[in-house]
Enzyme design. Structure first.
Site, PDB file in Angstrom:
ATOM      1  N   GLY A  46      21.026 101.600  74.039  1.00  0.00           N
ATOM      2  CA  GLY A  46      21.229 101.437  72.605  1.00  0.00           C
ATOM      3  C   GLY A  46      22.430 101.322  71.957  1.00  0.00           C
ATOM      4  N   GLU A 100      27.928 106.313  71.324  1.00  0.00           N
ATOM      5  CA  GLU A 100      26.486 106.269  71.412  1.00  0.00           C
ATOM      6  C   GLU A 100      25.956 105.504  70.099  1.00  0.00           C
ATOM      7  OE1 GLU A 100      23.709 107.025  72.410  1.00  0.00           O
ATOM      8  OE2 GLU A 100      23.482 108.840  73.468  1.00  0.00           O
ATOM      9  N   ASP A 101      24.824 104.923  70.221  1.00  0.00           N
ATOM     10  CA  ASP A 101      24.129 104.517  69.167  1.00  0.00           C
ATOM     11  C   ASP A 101      23.733 105.543  68.249  1.00  0.00           C
ATOM     12  OD1 ASP A 101      22.280 105.507  70.726  1.00  0.00           O
ATOM     13  OD2 ASP A 101      20.784 103.760  70.698  1.00  0.00           O
ATOM     14  N   ASP A 104      20.362 112.386  67.882  1.00  0.00           N
ATOM     15  CA  ASP A 104      19.206 112.893  66.902  1.00  0.00           C
ATOM     16  C   ASP A 104      19.258 114.386  67.356  1.00  0.00           C
ATOM     17  OD1 ASP A 104      16.844 113.004  65.912  1.00  0.00           O
ATOM     18  OD2 ASP A 104      15.659 111.789  67.529  1.00  0.00           O
ATOM     19  N   THR A 105      18.547 114.884  68.491  1.00  0.00           N
ATOM     20  CA  THR A 105      18.467 116.281  68.555  1.00  0.00           C
ATOM     21  C   THR A 105      19.744 116.794  69.491  1.00  0.00           C
ATOM     22  OG1 THR A 105      17.465 115.886  70.941  1.00  0.00           O
ATOM     23  CG2 THR A 105      15.888 115.862  69.078  1.00  0.00           C
ATOM     24  N   GLY A 106      20.374 115.791  69.901  1.00  0.00           N
ATOM     25  CA  GLY A 106      21.479 115.992  70.680  1.00  0.00           C
ATOM     26  C   GLY A 106      21.235 116.552  72.110  1.00  0.00           C
ATOM     27  N   THR A 108      20.601 114.453  74.571  1.00  0.00           N
ATOM     28  CA  THR A 108      21.045 113.568  75.623  1.00  0.00           C
ATOM     29  C   THR A 108      22.742 113.748  75.700  1.00  0.00           C
ATOM     30  OG1 THR A 108      19.537 112.134  74.824  1.00  0.00           O
ATOM     31  CG2 THR A 108      21.336 111.135  76.008  1.00  0.00           C
ATOM     32  N   LYS A 132      21.995 112.248  62.958  1.00  0.00           N
ATOM     33  CA  LYS A 132      20.908 112.797  62.152  1.00  0.00           C
ATOM     34  C   LYS A 132      21.110 114.374  62.169  1.00  0.00           C
ATOM     35  CE  LYS A 132      17.114 109.594  63.620  1.00  0.00           C
ATOM     36  NZ  LYS A 132      15.906 109.456  64.074  1.00  0.00           N
ATOM     37  N   PHE A 153      12.954 107.580  61.523  1.00  0.00           N
ATOM     38  CA  PHE A 153      13.185 106.701  62.585  1.00  0.00           C
ATOM     39  C   PHE A 153      13.576 105.218  62.300  1.00  0.00           C
ATOM     40  CE2 PHE A 153      11.704 103.822  66.060  1.00  0.00           C
ATOM     41  CZ  PHE A 153      12.235 104.552  67.124  1.00  0.00           C
ATOM     42  N   ASP A 160      15.851 100.555  69.251  1.00  0.00           N
ATOM     43  CA  ASP A 160      14.698 100.092  69.716  1.00  0.00           C
ATOM     44  C   ASP A 160      13.457 100.778  69.279  1.00  0.00           C
ATOM     45  OD1 ASP A 160      15.245 102.046  71.570  1.00  0.00           O
ATOM     46  OD2 ASP A 160      13.224 101.439  72.448  1.00  0.00           O
ATOM     47  N   ARG A 166      15.789  95.662  69.073  1.00  0.00           N
ATOM     48  CA  ARG A 166      17.367  95.876  69.642  1.00  0.00           C
ATOM     49  C   ARG A 166      18.230  94.793  68.980  1.00  0.00           C
ATOM     50  NH1 ARG A 166      17.776 100.286  72.925  1.00  0.00           N
ATOM     51  NH2 ARG A 166      16.125 100.486  74.493  1.00  0.00           N
TER      52      ARG A 166
HETATM   53  P1  IMP Z   1      18.654 112.979  71.421  1.00  0.00           P
HETATM   54  O1  IMP Z   1      18.735 113.193  72.758  1.00  0.00           O
HETATM   55  O2  IMP Z   1      17.369 113.652  70.638  1.00  0.00           O
HETATM   56  O3  IMP Z   1      19.836 113.207  70.775  1.00  0.00           O
HETATM   57  O4  IMP Z   1      18.184 111.496  71.185  1.00  0.00           O
HETATM   58  C1  IMP Z   1      19.176 110.399  71.441  1.00  0.00           C
HETATM   59  C2  IMP Z   1      18.653 109.132  71.942  1.00  0.00           C
HETATM   60  O5  IMP Z   1      17.045 108.910  71.381  1.00  0.00           O
HETATM   61  C3  IMP Z   1      19.223 107.700  71.489  1.00  0.00           C
HETATM   62  O6  IMP Z   1      20.233 107.496  72.426  1.00  0.00           O
HETATM   63  C4  IMP Z   1      18.136 106.899  71.112  1.00  0.00           C
HETATM   64  O7  IMP Z   1      17.731 106.007  72.311  1.00  0.00           O
HETATM   65  C5  IMP Z   1      16.928 107.646  70.655  1.00  0.00           C
HETATM   66  N1  IMP Z   1      16.576 107.889  69.240  1.00  0.00           N
HETATM   67  C6  IMP Z   1      16.832 108.740  68.497  1.00  0.00           C
HETATM   68  N2  IMP Z   1      16.746 108.689  67.194  1.00  0.00           N
HETATM   69  C7  IMP Z   1      16.150 107.361  67.106  1.00  0.00           C
HETATM   70  C8  IMP Z   1      15.878 106.302  66.208  1.00  0.00           C
HETATM   71  O8  IMP Z   1      15.893 106.770  65.075  1.00  0.00           O
HETATM   72  N3  IMP Z   1      15.432 105.310  66.573  1.00  0.00           N
HETATM   73  C9  IMP Z   1      15.701 104.715  67.782  1.00  0.00           C
HETATM   74  N4  IMP Z   1      16.111 105.339  68.782  1.00  0.00           N
HETATM   75  C10 IMP Z   1      16.230 106.834  68.671  1.00  0.00           C
HETATM   76 MG    MG Z   2      20.790 105.815  73.155  1.00  0.00          MG
END
Ligand code: IMP
Ligand code: MG
Length: 176
Positions: A46, A100-101, A104-106, A108, A132, A153, A160, A166
């Protein structure tokens, strides 16, 4: 409006707004790390566009390397995080900035940081183009944020929807 697979999206952040914000993030990092050496670690897939654009405005003594992790399928986080691949730089006593792109939840980013900490870097900062805050449940919040966005989203500029979208040069939000 655009169509990606079965979903419709509308422009959310324009190409110009992204470019302005990316260069101001770079300026801030240039100031904060003046006279320091930095290792940028971009999280694939991403962040490829964001990493490429921000690096052009970084004027520090720096390196860049790419890692990969996968925790996402479709439009909802699975909560599952695979292992990190590609982290072959020695990060001991280095200033690391993770690119990072989106956070979201954190989940990763927390996993990435705990794996990185094993190498005892001097410092680790997180720079995320998108964040977010309403979805965040993690420990490590981003130090540098391009745009804080609502819990919707988005695709484009590296992000993606099931691997599509992308290549778009703006960021698009899903239309309900
Ligand atoms: P997390 O672990 O929930 O913070 O998610 C991180 C990963 O989820 C990002 O690096 C993205 O690859 C993917 N992601 C989270 N939200 C979106 C979105 O709105 N669009 C596309 N990919 C997302
Ligand atoms: Mg990513």
């Amino acid at each position: 409006m655009i169509q990606v697979l079965d979903k419709t999206f509308e422009v959310f952040i324009t190409r110009e707004e992204i470019q302005d914000e990316v260069s101001s993030l770079a300026k801030q990092i240039n100031v904060d790390f003046q006279n320091e050496e930095v290792v940028f670690i971009a999280v694939l897939n991403g962040s490829f566009m964001f990493a490429s654009d921000i690096m052009k405005s970084i004027d520090l003594d720096c390196e860049i390397s790419f890692i990969k992790m996968s925790s996402y399928q479709g439009t909802e986080s699975t909560g599952r995080v695979d292992e990190l691949i590609g982290l072959n730089n020695n990060l001991k006593d280095k200033n690391v900035i993770i690119l990072e792109d989106i956070i979201d939840t954190g989940i990763t980013i927390d996993k990435i940081i705990s794996l990185m900490d094993e190498q005892a870097p001097k410092s680790v900062k997180i720079c995320s183009l998108l964040y977010k805050p309403d979805a965040f449940q993690g420990v490590h919040r981003p130090d540098y944020v391009g745009f804080s966005i609502p819990n919707a989203f988005v695709v484009g500029y590296g992000l993606d929807y099931n691997e599509k979208g992308r290549n778009l040069d703006a960021i698009y939000k899903i239309k309900n």
